[in-house]
Design a protein around this motif. Sequence first.
Motif, PDB file in Angstrom:
ATOM      1  N   GLN A  67       3.412  -7.919   2.440  1.00  0.00           N
ATOM      2  CA  GLN A  67       4.369  -6.809   2.366  1.00  0.00           C
ATOM      3  C   GLN A  67       4.408  -6.181   0.973  1.00  0.00           C
ATOM      4  OE1 GLN A  67       5.630  -9.899   3.790  1.00  0.00           O
ATOM      5  NE2 GLN A  67       4.974  -9.156   5.783  1.00  0.00           N
ATOM      6  N   GLY A  68       3.263  -5.917   0.386  1.00  0.00           N
ATOM      7  CA  GLY A  68       3.174  -5.245  -0.897  1.00  0.00           C
ATOM      8  C   GLY A  68       3.353  -6.134  -2.109  1.00  0.00           C
ATOM      9  N   ASP A  69       3.660  -7.404  -1.927  1.00  0.00           N
ATOM     10  CA  ASP A  69       3.858  -8.316  -3.048  1.00  0.00           C
ATOM     11  C   ASP A  69       2.501  -8.838  -3.512  1.00  0.00           C
ATOM     12  OD1 ASP A  69       4.767 -10.085  -4.935  1.00  0.00           O
ATOM     13  OD2 ASP A  69       5.514 -11.558  -3.502  1.00  0.00           O
ATOM     14  N   ASN A  70       2.037  -8.383  -4.685  1.00  0.00           N
ATOM     15  CA  ASN A  70       0.725  -8.783  -5.188  1.00  0.00           C
ATOM     16  C   ASN A  70       0.804  -9.879  -6.245  1.00  0.00           C
ATOM     17  OD1 ASN A  70      -0.700  -6.972  -3.570  1.00  0.00           O
ATOM     18  ND2 ASN A  70      -0.314  -5.307  -4.994  1.00  0.00           N
ATOM     19  N   GLU A  71       1.960 -10.459  -6.441  1.00  0.00           N
ATOM     20  CA  GLU A  71       2.125 -11.518  -7.436  1.00  0.00           C
ATOM     21  C   GLU A  71       1.890 -12.877  -6.768  1.00  0.00           C
ATOM     22  OE1 GLU A  71       2.685 -10.888 -10.671  1.00  0.00           O
ATOM     23  OE2 GLU A  71       2.612  -8.764 -10.157  1.00  0.00           O
ATOM     24  N   SER A  72       0.943 -13.629  -7.295  1.00  0.00           N
ATOM     25  CA  SER A  72       0.728 -14.973  -6.766  1.00  0.00           C
ATOM     26  C   SER A  72       1.624 -15.939  -7.526  1.00  0.00           C
ATOM     27  CB  SER A  72      -0.735 -15.390  -6.916  1.00  0.00           C
ATOM     28  OG  SER A  72      -1.080 -15.490  -8.273  1.00  0.00           O
ATOM     29  N   GLN A  73       2.101 -16.955  -6.836  1.00  0.00           N
ATOM     30  CA  GLN A  73       2.966 -17.937  -7.455  1.00  0.00           C
ATOM     31  C   GLN A  73       2.582 -19.319  -6.968  1.00  0.00           C
ATOM     32  OE1 GLN A  73       7.074 -17.003  -7.125  1.00  0.00           O
ATOM     33  NE2 GLN A  73       6.798 -14.873  -7.720  1.00  0.00           N
ATOM     34  N   ALA A 108      -9.228  -8.430   2.439  1.00  0.00           N
ATOM     35  CA  ALA A 108      -9.389  -7.920   1.074  1.00  0.00           C
ATOM     36  C   ALA A 108      -8.289  -8.524   0.233  1.00  0.00           C
ATOM     37  CB  ALA A 108      -9.309  -6.401   1.066  1.00  0.00           C
ATOM     38  N   HIS A 109      -8.612  -8.870  -0.999  1.00  0.00           N
ATOM     39  CA  HIS A 109      -7.679  -9.552  -1.886  1.00  0.00           C
ATOM     40  C   HIS A 109      -7.654  -8.852  -3.241  1.00  0.00           C
ATOM     41  CE1 HIS A 109      -7.862 -12.927   1.027  1.00  0.00           C
ATOM     42  NE2 HIS A 109      -9.090 -12.480   1.170  1.00  0.00           N
ATOM     43  N   PRO A 110      -6.920  -7.730  -3.362  1.00  0.00           N
ATOM     44  CA  PRO A 110      -6.886  -7.024  -4.647  1.00  0.00           C
ATOM     45  C   PRO A 110      -6.208  -7.884  -5.709  1.00  0.00           C
ATOM     46  CG  PRO A 110      -5.293  -6.081  -3.139  1.00  0.00           C
ATOM     47  CD  PRO A 110      -6.080  -7.080  -2.351  1.00  0.00           C
ATOM     48  N   TYR A 111      -6.747  -7.828  -6.906  1.00  0.00           N
ATOM     49  CA  TYR A 111      -6.253  -8.660  -7.999  1.00  0.00           C
ATOM     50  C   TYR A 111      -5.183  -7.949  -8.821  1.00  0.00           C
ATOM     51  CZ  TYR A 111      -6.401 -11.870 -11.948  1.00  0.00           C
ATOM     52  OH  TYR A 111      -6.073 -12.764 -12.926  1.00  0.00           O
ATOM     53  N   THR A 112      -5.333  -6.653  -9.022  1.00  0.00           N
ATOM     54  CA  THR A 112      -4.374  -5.894  -9.823  1.00  0.00           C
ATOM     55  C   THR A 112      -3.666  -4.869  -8.952  1.00  0.00           C
ATOM     56  OG1 THR A 112      -5.977  -4.185 -10.412  1.00  0.00           O
ATOM     57  CG2 THR A 112      -5.855  -6.121 -11.865  1.00  0.00           C
TER      58      THR A 112
END
Length: 124
Positions: free
Chosen positions: A99-105, A72-76
């Motif tokens: 590990q809870g980091d949902n910001e893509s870089q 699963a890949h949540p966006y927000t």
Amino acid sequence: MRAEEFLIEKHTGKIGHRRQQATRGLTKFRDPQGFDRTYELNRVMMAAACADGTDAPLNLDTESWAGRYNTAHPYTDAEAKMLKQALKATGSEQHDLNQGDNESQEVKSTNKTSPVIAFKGYAR
């Protein structure tokens, strides 16, 4: 009506002599545990695409990074919280790889300079 009257998979079927004779290269396979036929088919076909038909062993991972897990890949952040709540409610085994980091870089090797010259607008 009894279920036995319309269930066709009650017994393991056998291929008839005429069908077997008319079929070329017939191979039946599944994963050793017998769990996931679709995933095993995908892995075998990827290995076949890498093979050259000699007896040289292929150097393949036994599973992809996702393996037999769904992903699963949540966006927000809201979707991430909803997903976490749903996984907890269903008792699904889960592994948060970020590990809870949902910001893509962007990775450092990404070229961030555009090769296209910006449009300055029409001359007036």
